[in-house]
Design a protein around this motif. Structure first.
Motif, mmCIF file in Angstrom:
data_model
loop_
_atom_site.group_PDB
_atom_site.id
_atom_site.type_symbol
_atom_site.label_atom_id
_atom_site.label_comp_id
_atom_site.label_asym_id
_atom_site.label_seq_id
_atom_site.Cartn_x
_atom_site.Cartn_y
_atom_site.Cartn_z
ATOM 1 N N ALA A 66 4.788 -6.824 8.094
ATOM 2 C CA ALA A 66 4.656 -8.435 7.996
ATOM 3 C C ALA A 66 4.170 -9.015 6.263
ATOM 4 N N LYS A 67 3.193 -7.894 5.796
ATOM 5 C CA LYS A 67 2.360 -8.572 4.839
ATOM 6 C C LYS A 67 3.859 -8.822 3.201
ATOM 7 N N ALA A 68 4.389 -8.222 3.292
ATOM 8 C CA ALA A 68 5.176 -8.240 1.686
ATOM 9 C C ALA A 68 6.399 -10.185 2.612
ATOM 10 N N GLY A 208 2.101 5.019 -0.001
ATOM 11 C CA GLY A 208 1.577 3.974 -0.988
ATOM 12 C C GLY A 208 2.557 2.752 -1.367
ATOM 13 N N SER A 209 2.438 1.986 -2.325
ATOM 14 C CA SER A 209 3.462 1.486 -2.418
ATOM 15 C C SER A 209 4.686 1.152 -3.962
ATOM 16 N N GLN A 210 4.632 -0.128 -4.744
ATOM 17 C CA GLN A 210 4.976 0.446 -5.748
ATOM 18 C C GLN A 210 4.567 0.933 -6.471
ATOM 19 N N GLY A 246 5.648 3.362 4.638
ATOM 20 C CA GLY A 246 7.025 2.475 3.837
ATOM 21 C C GLY A 246 6.880 2.586 2.648
ATOM 22 N N GLY A 247 7.231 2.209 0.565
ATOM 23 C CA GLY A 247 6.111 2.544 0.133
ATOM 24 C C GLY A 247 7.607 2.520 -1.220
ATOM 25 N N LEU A 248 9.469 1.876 -0.873
ATOM 26 C CA LEU A 248 10.008 2.371 -1.223
ATOM 27 C C LEU A 248 9.834 1.304 -2.965
ATOM 28 N N THR A 284 9.951 3.501 10.772
ATOM 29 C CA THR A 284 9.142 3.309 9.087
ATOM 30 C C THR A 284 8.523 1.608 9.595
ATOM 31 N N GLU A 285 7.791 1.916 7.218
ATOM 32 C CA GLU A 285 7.565 0.467 7.512
ATOM 33 C C GLU A 285 7.581 0.054 5.850
ATOM 34 N N TYR A 286 8.902 0.144 5.506
ATOM 35 C CA TYR A 286 8.866 -0.907 4.162
ATOM 36 C C TYR A 286 9.059 -2.020 4.117
ATOM 37 N N GLY A 287 8.713 -2.274 3.391
ATOM 38 C CA GLY A 287 8.220 -3.599 3.168
ATOM 39 C C GLY A 287 8.849 -4.587 1.072
ATOM 40 N N ARG A 288 8.556 -4.249 0.845
ATOM 41 C CA ARG A 288 8.848 -5.019 -0.806
ATOM 42 C C ARG A 288 10.668 -4.657 -0.837
ATOM 43 N N ALA A 289 11.001 -3.437 -1.029
ATOM 44 C CA ALA A 289 12.732 -2.630 -0.508
ATOM 45 C C ALA A 289 13.138 -3.776 0.051
ATOM 46 N N ALA A 388 9.065 -10.184 -1.519
ATOM 47 C CA ALA A 388 8.276 -9.796 -1.049
ATOM 48 C C ALA A 388 7.107 -10.171 -1.995
ATOM 49 N N TYR A 389 6.007 -10.238 -0.869
ATOM 50 C CA TYR A 389 4.522 -9.846 -1.582
ATOM 51 C C TYR A 389 4.192 -11.717 -2.553
ATOM 52 N N SER A 390 5.246 -12.049 -2.628
ATOM 53 C CA SER A 390 4.563 -13.611 -4.179
ATOM 54 C C SER A 390 4.739 -14.944 -3.472
HETATM 55 C C1 LIG Z 1 1.662 -2.493 2.687
HETATM 56 C C2 LIG Z 1 2.409 -1.056 3.661
HETATM 57 C C3 LIG Z 1 3.496 -1.224 3.772
HETATM 58 C C4 LIG Z 1 5.291 -1.686 3.062
HETATM 59 O O1 LIG Z 1 4.611 -1.372 1.566
HETATM 60 P P1 LIG Z 1 6.256 -1.302 1.154
HETATM 61 O O2 LIG Z 1 5.034 -1.402 -0.163
HETATM 62 O O3 LIG Z 1 5.839 -2.465 0.650
HETATM 63 O O4 LIG Z 1 7.825 -0.923 1.503
HETATM 64 C C5 LIG Z 1 4.117 -0.742 5.212
HETATM 65 N N1 LIG Z 1 2.704 0.296 5.729
HETATM 66 C C6 LIG Z 1 1.575 -0.066 5.461
HETATM 67 C C7 LIG Z 1 0.117 0.843 6.453
HETATM 68 C C8 LIG Z 1 0.833 -0.881 4.662
HETATM 69 O O5 LIG Z 1 -0.180 -1.495 4.390
#
Ligand SMILES: *Cc1c(COP(=O)(O)O)cnc(C)c1O
Length: 442
Positions: A66-68, A208-210, A246-248, A284-289, A388-390
């Protein structure tokens, strides 16, 4: 893959349509002439791309981070397309609930959960990932027979190393998240913790993320899968699921998606085949992608000038919307696209320019020394890849009001329909959130 460039050009075409439509009315009814836009068809395409990249037989919940992009109507769209939601604060949980997610589709990962937050999540049947041994002991006191079946995991730090952006890397030796798997004694302590708690049936990792390469991400996931297998060798079937985070990453220099969700699955299959063999449920927890491509910001150029030989265009879009890019432009590059006053791609001679935002610090630039079609007052600048994130998480510096966010659809005739996803904040809202009483209210 053939489908990727086609999707990218369809996305560009929708963006061009929306900019053109916004230039005829919508933007100029706003003061300042600044708005953010969300491509609703793009959300559907992204979620489809994600879901089809993962093996169809697998029990997998794709929980959007959700933070994305925590805008409630965006979360609601993601839910309608079949996603779950990962939340990391009481505010994000409230946003996800407002978007209609059922508890079974929610995962709570707050890094520093209060007792109240834990009790609420467990009583509601929301999945919870635990950060440290002290938190785990707190959960012991909350697990009671009357609770819905708990879905509790421990976040492991696989300590596989950092990516290109340290602040986005969560698997360093001393990173603040999770339990460090390779620290002396920790693996045994974790195995004991699982042995003592039959209700502890998940493992969580987020590498991690980006900036984290796919191979590093997959190595971290593989460490978590290896740990889950170790628990299950001792007590077959205890670990039922693995949350891989997440982290793609997103390529902010082009419209083409690389790497893709499918590339991530290939890397995971290579590093951790057991993740995909049906033994485990997967989250999975993708956000940015999922969301970066599906949003853009548009502003009219208010003024232009030249300083010390540098051409500068002044706009209303800056650090209040693309905060990371303004503060760390080399780590967080963004493209800037120039459109003319009618909202058509600009065809003026390219020139090296700075694009300044409205904040009172000199680093508030969307672009420095960028070769772009020469901009004039009244032209439009568009910042793509900001979904995302902006703009969804604005920065309150200078008390600038977050702009409205419009969702858009383009029909078969190219007609664009806008819907308000978030209304503009007003200066009265600013006064109210600053401890004041807005003029005209008592
Ligand atoms: C930020 C975060 C994500 C999402 O990361 P993205 O790079 O946006 O895919 C998923 N899981 C956790 C625990 C996070 O802190």
């Amino acid at each position: 893959m053939l489908s990727t460039p086609i999707a990218a050009s369809a996305r560009q075409a929708r963006r061009d349509r929306a900019v053109h439509a916004a230039a005829h009315g919508l933007l100029d009814r706003l003061d300042p002439p600044l708005a953010a836009f969300v491509d609703l068809a793009g959300i559907a395409e992204s979620v489809h791309g994600l879901r089809s990249a993962w093996p169809s037989g697998l029990d997998v919940l794709h929980a959007f981070a959700a933070k994305a992009n925590p805008l409630v109507p965006v979360l609601a769209q993601l839910r309608e397309h079949g996603m779950g939601c990962e939340v990391s604060s009481p505010g994000e949980l409230a946003q996800a609930r407002a978007a209609g997610f059922a508890p079974g589709a929610l995962v709570l990962d707050s890094p520093v959960k209060t007792l109240g937050e834990l009790a609420d999540a467990l009583a509601s049947g929301i999945a919870v990932n635990i950060d440290n041994f002290e938190e785990l002991e707190r959960v012991d006191r909350l697990i009671t027979p009357d609770l819905p079946e708990p879905r509790v995991g421990v976040r492991l730090n696989p300590q596989v190393g950092l990516g290109a952006i340290e602040a986005m890397s969560t698997a360093g030796r001393t990173t603040k998240f999770g339990i460090a798997l390779d620290d002396p004694g920790n693996r045994e302590r974790l195995l004991d913790a699982y042995r003592a708690r039959p209700w502890l049936r998940w493992v969580h990792v987020h590498v991690g993320s980006q900036g984290v390469p796919l191979e590093l991400n997959a190595a971290g996931v593989a460490a978590a899968v290896g740990f889950a297998q170790e628990v299950n060798r001792q007590r077959p079937g205890q670990i039922v699921g693995i949350d891989v985070g997440g982290g793609l990453p997103v390529d902010f220099t082009s419209d083409t998606d690389s790497p893709t969700f499918a590339d991530h699955v290939v890397a995971l299959r290579r590093a951790a085949p057991a993740l995909l063999d049906g033994t485990f449920r997967v989250v999975t927890e993708y956000g940015r992608a999922v969301m970066a491509r599906n949003g853009f910001v548009a502003s009219r150029v208010e003024y232009t000038k030249t300083s010390g030989g540098r051409r500068i265009a002044l706009t209303h879009a800056g650090a209040q919307l693309v905060t990371r890019t303004a503060f760390a432009p080399d780590l967080w590059p963004l493209r800037v696209l120039a459109y003319d006053r009618d909202g058509l791609p600009s065809r003026t001679e390219p020139e090296v320019q700075d694009i300044g935002g409205p904040c009172c610090f000199a680093g508030d630039l969307l672009a420095r020394e960028r070769l772009l079609p020469r901009l004039s007052a009244g032209d439009l600048v568009v910042v793509p890849d900001t979904g995302a994130y902006s703009f969804s998480s604005p920065f309150h510096y200078n008390s600038l009001t977050p702009p409205p966010v419009y969702g858009f659809d383009v029909d078969g005739d190219g007609e664009v329909r806008f819907t308000v996803l978030r209304a503009a904040e007003t200066v009265d809202d600013v006064v109210a959130r600053s401890g004041g009483i807005p003029a005209g209210r008592d």
